[in-house]
Design a protein around this motif. Sequence first.
Motif, PDB file in Angstrom:
ATOM      1  N   MET A   1       7.816  16.876  13.073  1.00 13.50           N
ATOM      2  CA  MET A   1       8.443  15.851  13.897  1.00 13.50           C
ATOM      3  C   MET A   1       7.972  16.013  15.346  1.00 13.50           C
ATOM      4  O   MET A   1       7.965  17.108  15.888  1.00 13.50           O
ATOM      5  N   ASP A   2       7.566  14.915  15.953  1.00 12.66           N
ATOM      6  CA  ASP A   2       7.150  14.939  17.351  1.00 12.66           C
ATOM      7  C   ASP A   2       8.354  15.130  18.255  1.00 12.66           C
ATOM      8  O   ASP A   2       9.455  14.690  17.946  1.00 12.66           O
ATOM      9  N   ILE A   3       8.129  15.778  19.382  1.00 11.92           N
ATOM     10  CA  ILE A   3       9.194  15.998  20.357  1.00 11.92           C
ATOM     11  C   ILE A   3       9.586  14.674  21.007  1.00 11.92           C
ATOM     12  O   ILE A   3      10.753  14.383  21.203  1.00 11.92           O
ATOM     13  N   LEU A   4       8.579  13.860  21.318  1.00 17.00           N
ATOM     14  CA  LEU A   4       8.825  12.578  21.970  1.00 17.00           C
ATOM     15  C   LEU A   4       8.463  11.440  21.033  1.00 17.00           C
ATOM     16  O   LEU A   4       7.378  11.436  20.451  1.00 17.00           O
ATOM     17  N   ASP A   5       9.354  10.484  20.910  1.00 18.21           N
ATOM     18  CA  ASP A   5       9.012   9.303  20.138  1.00 18.21           C
ATOM     19  C   ASP A   5       8.630   8.176  21.099  1.00 18.21           C
ATOM     20  O   ASP A   5       8.592   8.365  22.325  1.00 18.21           O
ATOM     21  N   GLU A   6       8.345   7.022  20.549  1.00  8.79           N
ATOM     22  CA  GLU A   6       7.895   5.876  21.350  1.00  8.79           C
ATOM     23  C   GLU A   6       8.933   5.474  22.404  1.00  8.79           C
ATOM     24  O   GLU A   6       8.577   5.144  23.538  1.00  8.79           O
ATOM     25  N   PHE A   7      10.215   5.530  22.064  1.00  4.11           N
ATOM     26  CA  PHE A   7      11.261   5.171  23.025  1.00  4.11           C
ATOM     27  C   PHE A   7      11.273   6.154  24.205  1.00  4.11           C
ATOM     28  O   PHE A   7      11.351   5.746  25.357  1.00  4.11           O
ATOM     29  N   ASP A   8      11.207   7.455  23.890  1.00  2.80           N
ATOM     30  CA  ASP A   8      11.182   8.468  24.951  1.00  2.80           C
ATOM     31  C   ASP A   8       9.995   8.254  25.884  1.00  2.80           C
ATOM     32  O   ASP A   8      10.141   8.278  27.108  1.00  2.80           O
ATOM     33  N   ILE A   9       8.831   8.051  25.300  1.00  2.00           N
ATOM     34  CA  ILE A   9       7.616   7.860  26.094  1.00  2.00           C
ATOM     35  C   ILE A   9       7.743   6.643  26.999  1.00  2.00           C
ATOM     36  O   ILE A   9       7.423   6.697  28.190  1.00  2.00           O
ATOM     37  N   ASN A  10       8.248   5.543  26.470  1.00  2.00           N
ATOM     38  CA  ASN A  10       8.389   4.325  27.274  1.00  2.00           C
ATOM     39  C   ASN A  10       9.430   4.483  28.380  1.00  2.00           C
ATOM     40  O   ASN A  10       9.246   3.968  29.488  1.00  2.00           O
ATOM     41  N   ILE A  11      10.496   5.207  28.095  1.00  2.00           N
ATOM     42  CA  ILE A  11      11.514   5.472  29.126  1.00  2.00           C
ATOM     43  C   ILE A  11      10.901   6.318  30.245  1.00  2.00           C
ATOM     44  O   ILE A  11      11.088   6.038  31.431  1.00  2.00           O
ATOM     45  N   ILE A  12      10.161   7.355  29.877  1.00  2.00           N
ATOM     46  CA  ILE A  12       9.514   8.209  30.880  1.00  2.00           C
ATOM     47  C   ILE A  12       8.532   7.397  31.721  1.00  2.00           C
ATOM     48  O   ILE A  12       8.474   7.541  32.952  1.00  2.00           O
ATOM     49  N   LYS A  13       7.767   6.522  31.080  1.00  2.00           N
ATOM     50  CA  LYS A  13       6.810   5.685  31.821  1.00  2.00           C
ATOM     51  C   LYS A  13       7.532   4.784  32.821  1.00  2.00           C
ATOM     52  O   LYS A  13       7.047   4.565  33.932  1.00  2.00           O
ATOM     53  N   GLU A  14       8.680   4.264  32.452  1.00  2.00           N
ATOM     54  CA  GLU A  14       9.471   3.435  33.376  1.00  2.00           C
ATOM     55  C   GLU A  14       9.951   4.278  34.562  1.00  2.00           C
ATOM     56  O   GLU A  14       9.895   3.844  35.707  1.00  2.00           O
ATOM     57  N   LEU A  15      10.421   5.491  34.287  1.00  2.00           N
ATOM     58  CA  LEU A  15      10.883   6.378  35.362  1.00  2.00           C
ATOM     59  C   LEU A  15       9.744   6.789  36.287  1.00  2.00           C
ATOM     60  O   LEU A  15       9.952   6.977  37.487  1.00  2.00           O
ATOM     61  N   GLU A  16       8.526   6.931  35.736  1.00  2.00           N
ATOM     62  CA  GLU A  16       7.382   7.278  36.573  1.00  2.00           C
ATOM     63  C   GLU A  16       7.061   6.161  37.566  1.00  2.00           C
ATOM     64  O   GLU A  16       6.603   6.425  38.661  1.00  2.00           O
ATOM     65  N   LYS A  17       7.313   4.923  37.181  1.00  2.00           N
ATOM     66  CA  LYS A  17       7.087   3.799  38.097  1.00  2.00           C
ATOM     67  C   LYS A  17       8.059   3.856  39.262  1.00  2.00           C
ATOM     68  O   LYS A  17       7.699   3.590  40.393  1.00  2.00           O
ATOM     69  N   ASP A  18       9.325   4.183  38.956  1.00  2.00           N
ATOM     70  CA  ASP A  18      10.372   4.267  39.977  1.00  2.00           C
ATOM     71  C   ASP A  18      11.503   5.126  39.431  1.00  2.00           C
ATOM     72  O   ASP A  18      12.277   4.676  38.589  1.00  2.00           O
ATOM     73  N   GLY A  19      11.598   6.358  39.915  1.00  2.00           N
ATOM     74  CA  GLY A  19      12.615   7.290  39.447  1.00  2.00           C
ATOM     75  C   GLY A  19      14.031   6.862  39.768  1.00  2.00           C
ATOM     76  O   GLY A  19      14.978   7.388  39.206  1.00  2.00           O
ATOM     77  N   ARG A  20      14.177   5.888  40.680  1.00  2.00           N
ATOM     78  CA  ARG A  20      15.514   5.401  41.046  1.00  2.00           C
ATOM     79  C   ARG A  20      15.921   4.176  40.238  1.00  2.00           C
ATOM     80  O   ARG A  20      17.001   3.620  40.434  1.00  2.00           O
ATOM     81  N   MET A  21      15.069   3.760  39.307  1.00  2.00           N
ATOM     82  CA  MET A  21      15.344   2.564  38.520  1.00  2.00           C
ATOM     83  C   MET A  21      16.650   2.728  37.750  1.00  2.00           C
ATOM     84  O   MET A  21      16.902   3.771  37.146  1.00  2.00           O
ATOM     85  N   ALA A  22      17.482   1.722  37.798  1.00  2.00           N
ATOM     86  CA  ALA A  22      18.756   1.751  37.075  1.00  2.00           C
ATOM     87  C   ALA A  22      18.503   1.796  35.570  1.00  2.00           C
ATOM     88  O   ALA A  22      17.544   1.192  35.074  1.00  2.00           O
ATOM     89  N   PHE A  23      19.374   2.515  34.865  1.00  2.00           N
ATOM     90  CA  PHE A  23      19.245   2.585  33.415  1.00  2.00           C
ATOM     91  C   PHE A  23      19.277   1.186  32.801  1.00  2.00           C
ATOM     92  O   PHE A  23      18.577   0.922  31.830  1.00  2.00           O
ATOM     93  N   SER A  24      20.094   0.310  33.373  1.00  2.00           N
ATOM     94  CA  SER A  24      20.181  -1.052  32.842  1.00  2.00           C
ATOM     95  C   SER A  24      18.855  -1.802  32.992  1.00  2.00           C
ATOM     96  O   SER A  24      18.472  -2.585  32.125  1.00  2.00           O
ATOM     97  N   ALA A  25      18.126  -1.539  34.085  1.00  2.00           N
ATOM     98  CA  ALA A  25      16.821  -2.190  34.283  1.00  2.00           C
ATOM     99  C   ALA A  25      15.812  -1.653  33.269  1.00  2.00           C
ATOM    100  O   ALA A  25      15.000  -2.413  32.716  1.00  2.00           O
ATOM    101  N   ILE A  26      15.856  -0.348  33.030  1.00  2.00           N
ATOM    102  CA  ILE A  26      14.964   0.243  32.022  1.00  2.00           C
ATOM    103  C   ILE A  26      15.275  -0.362  30.659  1.00  2.00           C
ATOM    104  O   ILE A  26      14.369  -0.768  29.923  1.00  2.00           O
ATOM    105  N   ALA A  27      16.558  -0.424  30.332  1.00  2.00           N
ATOM    106  CA  ALA A  27      16.984  -0.992  29.048  1.00  2.00           C
ATOM    107  C   ALA A  27      16.501  -2.432  28.912  1.00  2.00           C
ATOM    108  O   ALA A  27      15.979  -2.827  27.861  1.00  2.00           O
ATOM    109  N   ASN A  28      16.649  -3.201  29.974  1.00  2.00           N
ATOM    110  CA  ASN A  28      16.225  -4.601  29.961  1.00  2.00           C
ATOM    111  C   ASN A  28      14.710  -4.704  29.770  1.00  2.00           C
ATOM    112  O   ASN A  28      14.234  -5.506  28.952  1.00  2.00           O
ATOM    113  N   ASN A  29      13.954  -3.895  30.503  1.00  2.00           N
ATOM    114  CA  ASN A  29      12.493  -3.929  30.392  1.00  2.00           C
ATOM    115  C   ASN A  29      12.008  -3.554  28.995  1.00  2.00           C
ATOM    116  O   ASN A  29      11.032  -4.108  28.504  1.00  2.00           O
TER     117      ASN A  29
END
Length: 150
Positions: A1-29
């Motif tokens: 089993m991989d440590i990171l799945d597609e959801f984890d990777i995409n969430i991390i990529k969103e945080l890399e764009k802006d670490g202050r991004m609201a969780f709701s904005a990440i969820a929406n994106n």
Amino acid sequence: MDILDEFDINIIKELEKDGRMAFSAIANNLKISNTMVHQRINRLMEQGIISGIKPVLNEKKIGYDWGTFTGITLKKDQDSAKVIEALKLIPEITECYYITGSFTLYIKMIAKDHEHMRRLLYEKIDSIAGISKTESLIELGCAFKRNISL
């Protein structure tokens, strides 16, 4: 089993764009629930995969124009824990690594100017018990710095 799945990777990529991004904005994106984002980020932090969300300072913009990479040779490698604790007390030292080769430790250090750097090297670092010698390379600028690509 991989440590990171597609959801984890995409969430991390969103945080890399802006670490202050609201969780709701990440969820929406990503078209997933806010709860899922919150749970995933908490899990990634608990596992130590994400070690924190903090600002990245531009050292030159706040007056630190000099940087060095300094190799440290210890009198005895057994002294490394004590030396590291002393190095942690010097705020201009921003990174410290155990390495192989000629040195025991390798540090990244910043200073406001050459006189500040001289004082750090000769008055602070060289006075730490257990250090045998140092060798520094002056940093002329960072070509790039990044996280590993996911």
